[in-house]
Scaffold this motif. Structure first.
Motif, mmCIF file in Angstrom:
data_model
loop_
_atom_site.group_PDB
_atom_site.id
_atom_site.type_symbol
_atom_site.label_atom_id
_atom_site.label_comp_id
_atom_site.label_asym_id
_atom_site.label_seq_id
_atom_site.Cartn_x
_atom_site.Cartn_y
_atom_site.Cartn_z
ATOM 1 N N MET A 1 0.593 -0.872 -0.384
ATOM 2 C CA MET A 1 0.172 0.381 0.118
ATOM 3 C C MET A 1 0.711 1.442 0.083
ATOM 4 O O MET A 1 1.803 1.407 0.693
ATOM 5 N N THR A 2 0.836 2.098 -1.054
ATOM 6 C CA THR A 2 1.613 3.320 -0.945
ATOM 7 C C THR A 2 0.414 4.102 0.001
ATOM 8 O O THR A 2 -0.091 3.952 0.710
ATOM 9 N N HIS A 3 1.718 5.378 0.582
ATOM 10 C CA HIS A 3 1.626 6.403 1.572
ATOM 11 C C HIS A 3 0.445 6.730 1.130
ATOM 12 O O HIS A 3 -0.336 7.329 1.799
ATOM 13 N N GLN A 4 0.119 7.425 -0.223
ATOM 14 C CA GLN A 4 -0.757 8.327 -0.799
ATOM 15 C C GLN A 4 -2.236 7.390 -0.682
ATOM 16 O O GLN A 4 -3.435 7.682 -0.047
ATOM 17 N N GLU A 5 -2.219 6.223 -0.896
ATOM 18 C CA GLU A 5 -3.775 5.151 -0.205
ATOM 19 C C GLU A 5 -3.493 5.496 0.930
ATOM 20 O O GLU A 5 -5.059 5.662 1.794
ATOM 21 N N ILE A 6 -3.059 5.144 1.812
ATOM 22 C CA ILE A 6 -2.969 6.104 3.317
ATOM 23 C C ILE A 6 -3.019 6.986 3.677
ATOM 24 O O ILE A 6 -3.927 6.700 4.915
ATOM 25 N N LEU A 7 -3.160 7.765 3.450
ATOM 26 C CA LEU A 7 -3.903 9.037 3.267
ATOM 27 C C LEU A 7 -5.266 9.199 3.310
ATOM 28 O O LEU A 7 -5.917 9.902 3.645
ATOM 29 N N LYS A 8 -5.082 8.275 2.180
ATOM 30 C CA LYS A 8 -7.099 8.530 1.759
ATOM 31 C C LYS A 8 -7.524 7.476 2.726
ATOM 32 O O LYS A 8 -9.186 8.091 2.879
ATOM 33 N N LYS A 9 -7.393 6.538 3.186
ATOM 34 C CA LYS A 9 -7.792 5.933 4.147
ATOM 35 C C LYS A 9 -7.808 6.381 5.773
ATOM 36 O O LYS A 9 -8.882 5.825 5.996
ATOM 37 N N GLN A 11 -8.994 9.095 8.421
ATOM 38 C CA GLN A 11 -9.271 9.871 8.955
ATOM 39 C C GLN A 11 -8.312 11.224 9.617
ATOM 40 O O GLN A 11 -8.146 10.749 10.702
ATOM 41 N N TRP A 12 -7.303 12.201 8.707
ATOM 42 C CA TRP A 12 -6.195 13.045 10.041
ATOM 43 C C TRP A 12 -6.351 14.550 9.740
ATOM 44 O O TRP A 12 -5.300 14.584 11.030
ATOM 45 N N LYS A 13 -6.970 14.748 8.924
ATOM 46 C CA LYS A 13 -7.088 17.080 8.837
ATOM 47 C C LYS A 13 -7.237 16.864 10.439
ATOM 48 O O LYS A 13 -6.814 18.180 10.027
ATOM 49 N N THR A 237 1.779 15.698 18.110
ATOM 50 C CA THR A 237 2.208 14.458 19.305
ATOM 51 C C THR A 237 1.064 15.110 19.880
ATOM 52 O O THR A 237 0.451 13.248 20.381
ATOM 53 N N ILE A 238 0.502 15.740 20.844
ATOM 54 C CA ILE A 238 -0.437 15.244 21.297
ATOM 55 C C ILE A 238 -2.021 14.596 20.506
ATOM 56 O O ILE A 238 -2.888 13.707 21.618
ATOM 57 N N LYS A 239 -1.984 15.443 19.374
ATOM 58 C CA LYS A 239 -2.415 13.996 18.255
ATOM 59 C C LYS A 239 -2.493 12.552 18.236
ATOM 60 O O LYS A 239 -3.209 11.578 18.047
ATOM 61 N N LEU A 240 -1.241 11.965 18.736
ATOM 62 C CA LEU A 240 -0.990 10.820 17.916
ATOM 63 C C LEU A 240 -1.726 9.721 18.664
ATOM 64 O O LEU A 240 -2.147 8.701 17.737
ATOM 65 N N PRO A 241 -1.776 9.768 19.647
ATOM 66 C CA PRO A 241 -2.664 8.407 20.212
ATOM 67 C C PRO A 241 -4.314 8.343 19.540
ATOM 68 O O PRO A 241 -4.263 7.388 19.433
ATOM 69 N N GLU A 242 -4.514 9.426 19.381
ATOM 70 C CA GLU A 242 -6.208 9.481 18.268
ATOM 71 C C GLU A 242 -5.493 8.633 16.908
ATOM 72 O O GLU A 242 -6.463 7.699 16.306
ATOM 73 N N LEU A 243 -4.939 9.200 16.393
ATOM 74 C CA LEU A 243 -4.568 9.119 15.042
ATOM 75 C C LEU A 243 -3.650 7.435 15.072
ATOM 76 O O LEU A 243 -4.630 6.917 14.207
ATOM 77 N N ALA A 244 -3.316 7.020 16.265
ATOM 78 C CA ALA A 244 -2.614 5.340 16.103
ATOM 79 C C ALA A 244 -4.129 5.137 16.606
ATOM 80 O O ALA A 244 -4.517 3.484 15.692
ATOM 81 N N LYS A 245 -5.485 5.466 17.511
ATOM 82 C CA LYS A 245 -6.666 4.436 17.429
ATOM 83 C C LYS A 245 -7.311 4.450 15.809
ATOM 84 O O LYS A 245 -8.028 3.563 15.356
#
Length: 260
Positions: A1-9, A11-13, A237-245
Motif C-alpha cells: 500500500m502506498t503512502h498516498q493510499e494510506i492518507l486517503k484511508k 481521517q487525519w486532517k 504529538t498530542i494528537k498521536l494517540p488518537e491517530l494511532a486508534k
C-alpha cells in the motif's frame, strides 16, 4: 500500500488543529521539568535532579519536533523563538537538527538521510556513533542548507558558545551541571531518536517502529508513536494517540513493530 493510499484511508486532517489548551501544553511542557531540575541542582542535589533533567530533555525534543513540522499552533516568529531558545537549553543547534530531520522524512534511510545513518548499525554501534552524529548534522546543514539555515545555525552555535563560556568562567555550578547533562544526552540521540525507532525497517522505511503501551508513552511524552508520525508528520504529538486508534481501525493489516 502506498503512502498516498494510506492518507486517503485514514481521517487525519482534523487532527492538525490544536485547541487553545493543547497549544498551551505543547508550548509550555518543558517548564516544570526545567524548573525542578534547576532548583534541585542549585542546592546540590544532582542525583535527584537527573530524572527531571531527562524529562526536560524529552519534553524539549517533543517541543522542537513539533516546531519542525509547524505543529506548535504558534506563528512563524514564535516557532522560530522556540527553536532558538531550545538550542541554548539543549546545547545543540536546533535548526541543524531540523534541516536533517526534514531530509530524513524525504530520503528516509537512504544514503542522503544523514539523520538516519545509525539505524543500520548495531545498538551499541549507534551509541558509540552519537558524538559523530551530532557533529555530522551541523556539518551537513552548513554545507547543504540555504542561507537562512546557515544563518540560524551560526547564530545558535554562537549563542551556545557564549552561554557555555560565561557559565564555566563564572563557575555557575548548577548551570554547569545542566550543560554537561544536556551534552551527554545529545550524544545519545543517534541511539534513542534514530536507532530505536528505525532499526530493521530498511525494507519498508516508511513503516517506522511504534510504541502502543500506555505507561511507556506517558513517560516518553508520546515521542515513540513513530510509525504514526512518519505516515502523518503534520499531526502534532498530542494528537498521536488518537491517530494511532484511527490507523488501527482503518488499516489493521499494517505491521506494527515495537520500539521497546
Amino acid at each position: 500500500m502506498t503512502h498516498q493510499e494510506i492518507l486517503k484511508k485514514v481521517q487525519w486532517k482534523d487532527l492538525k488543529t490544536l485547541t487553545f489548551k493543547e497549544m498551551l501544553i505543547e508550548n509550555n511542557l518543558t517548564i516544570p521539568w526545567f524548573l525542578a531540575s534547576m532548583a534541585l541542582s542549585y542546592f546540590g542535589y544532582y542525583l535527584l535532579a537527573l530524572p527531571f533533567s531527562a524529562f526536560f530533555f524529552l519534553a524539549g525534543l517533543r517541543q522542537v519536533h513539533n516546531g519542525f513540522h509547524n505543529s506548535l499552533g504558534t506563528n512563524k516568529f514564535l516557532t522560530w523563538l522556540t527553536l532558538y531558545t531550545n538550542s541554548i537549553l539543549l546545547m545543540v543547534s536546533i535548526h541543524a537538527v531540523k534541516f536533517n530531520h526534514i531530509r530524513h522524512h524525504k530520503y528516509c534511510l537512504t544514503e542522503d538521510d544523514y539523520e538516519g545513518k545509525s539505524a543500520r548499525m548495531t545498538w551499541y554501534g549507534a551509541i558509540l556513533y552519537g558524538p559523530v552524529h551530532m557533529f555530522l548534522i551541523h556539518k551537513i546543514t552548513l554545507q547543504l542548507g540555504n542561507k537562512n539555515y546557515v544563518k540560524n545555525v551560526i547564530l545558535e552555535l554562537t549563542s551556545i558558545a557564549i552561554v557555555a563560556f560565561l557559565v564555566f568562567y563564572f563557575n555557575i555550578h548548577f548551570l554547569m551541571y545542566h550543560i554537561i547533562v544536556m551534552v551527554f544526552a545529545e550524544f545519545l540521540m543517534a541511539f534513542f531518536a534514530v536507532w530505536t525507532v528505525h532499526h530493521d525497517t530498511e525494507d519498508s522505511p516508511e513503516y517506522a517502529r511504534t510504541q502502543r503501551k500506555g505507561w511507556k508513552n506517558k513517560i516518553t511524552f508520546s515521542m515513540f508513536y513513530h510509525l504514526e508520525h512518519h505516515l502523518f508528520p503534520a499531526v502534532p504529538t498530542i494528537k498521536l494517540p488518537e491517530l494511532a486508534k484511527r490507523i488501527d481501525e482503518a488499516l489493521p493489516e499494517i505491521e506494527k513493530k515495537n520500539t521497546f
